[in-house]
Design an enzyme around this catalytic site. Structure first.
Site, short mmCIF file in Angstrom:
data_model
loop_
_atom_site.label_atom_id
_atom_site.label_comp_id
_atom_site.label_asym_id
_atom_site.label_seq_id
_atom_site.Cartn_x
_atom_site.Cartn_y
_atom_site.Cartn_z
N TYR A 51 0.82 -1.21 0.00
CA TYR A 51 0.00 0.00 0.00
C TYR A 51 0.86 1.27 0.00
CZ TYR A 51 -3.62 -3.24 1.79
OH TYR A 51 -4.48 -4.30 1.98
N LYS A 76 1.73 -6.71 5.76
CA LYS A 76 1.85 -7.92 4.93
C LYS A 76 3.10 -7.87 4.05
CE LYS A 76 -3.14 -7.29 4.53
NZ LYS A 76 -3.38 -5.86 4.40
N HIS A 109 0.86 -11.80 1.90
CA HIS A 109 -0.18 -11.04 1.20
C HIS A 109 -0.94 -11.89 0.16
CE1 HIS A 109 -1.32 -6.61 0.24
NE2 HIS A 109 -2.32 -7.41 0.02
#
Ligand code: A2P
Length: 272
Positions: A51, A76, A109
């Site tokens: 992200y 993650k 992830h």
């Protein structure tokens, strides 16, 4: 009835809040959204190396004024770092970006073919070193969990997967529950797309709630931990007000009928 401050106990005894804030795509609003959420009672924040906003999550946690130990932070390991065998390095980078000494929950992830065991071994080691309080996976289907189980020393505490009224994942939820793995929903609102369903509007009118609150209530009632993303304070506040009403079994079943298999990330074809 559970409340917003209720916790679910993971398979290693660690407690995790039952609803949190997601920050995928929160951009420059990440830190204020995290701060707002925490100041309004959220205690679970979900981010990921991918992200690109772990630094902002750390800033939001700090500026909230709530002690770090009271917040449950998830991040993650991303796919390229798994492919390159750099999982440990990825974790250390995340920790530096968050500016934290430990992570509460560290997740794989996506299941990368041929890398599941290698990555899990790194996570087990991080857990043994007490750098993470719990380890788990994300986007693992039943067969990925079985593959992991064949060699794992530590069972995953959580499986976080895409789950919303347009992709209800009933079998996977039940599979997880039967094995003591807590199911967690990413995109619990279906990126907002599922919210236009007339049924959700109708139920919202019945209970004096928004369609988003109906969906979040549905997840909580299913024992699934939702992490709705919002950067708007009024929505962040709205999304936690789901603990003072209950959907009937028939209404829960009606919501499940909205499933149309609308999947935005296929765990069997991870080519990103
Ligand atoms: P925004 O961040 O502008 O509030 P999901 O978590 O399922 O991916 O859904 C996130 C999407 O749903 C985002 O576009 C978010 O927009 C929107 N959203 C979050 N909470 C609500 C809400 N209570 N009502 C309507 N849309 C919402």
């Amino acid at each position: 009835m559970s409340t917003f401050s209720s916790k679910i106990t993971l398979n290693n005894g660690i407690e995790m809040p039952i609803l949190g804030l997601g920050v995928f795509d929160s951009g420059e609003s990440t830190a204020p959204a995290v701060q707002c959420a925490i100041q309004n009672g959220y205690r679970l924040i979900d981010t990921a190396a991918f992200y690109g906003n772990e630094r902002e999550v750390g800033e939001g946690v700090k500026s909230s004024g709530v002690p770090r130990e009271e917040i449950f932070v998830t991040t993650k390991v991303w796919n390229d770092m798994q492919r390159e065998g750099r999982q440990r390095e990825s974790f250390e980078k995340s920790l530096r970006a968050l500016d934290m000494e430990y992570v509460d929950l560290y997740l794989v992830h996506w299941p990368i073919p041929g890398k599941i065991h290698e990555t899990w071994k790194v996570l087990e080691r991080l857990y043994e070193e007490k750098l993470v309080r719990a380890i788990g996976v994300s986007n693992f289907l039943e067969h990925h969990l079985e593959e992991l189980d064949a060699q794992a020393n530590i069972a995953p505490a959580v499986d976080q997967f895409e789950c919303h009224p347009h992709l209800i994942r009933k079998e996977l939820r039940e599979y997880c529950r039967a094995r003591g793995i807590v199911p967690e929903a990413w995109s619990p609102l279906g990126r907002g797309e599922a919210l236009t369903e007339p049924l959700l509007k109708k139920l919202g009118e019945k209970y004096g709630r928004t369609p988003a609150q109906i969906v979040l209530r549905y997840h909580v009632q299913n024992g699934v931990v939702p992490i709705p993303k919002s950067v708007h304070p009024e929505r962040i506040c709205q999304n936690k007000e789901v603990f003072d009403f209950a959907l009937s079994p028939e209404e829960m079943a009606d919501i499940e009928k909205l499933d149309c298999g609308d999947m935005h990330g296929d765990p069997d074809h991870v080519d990103w």
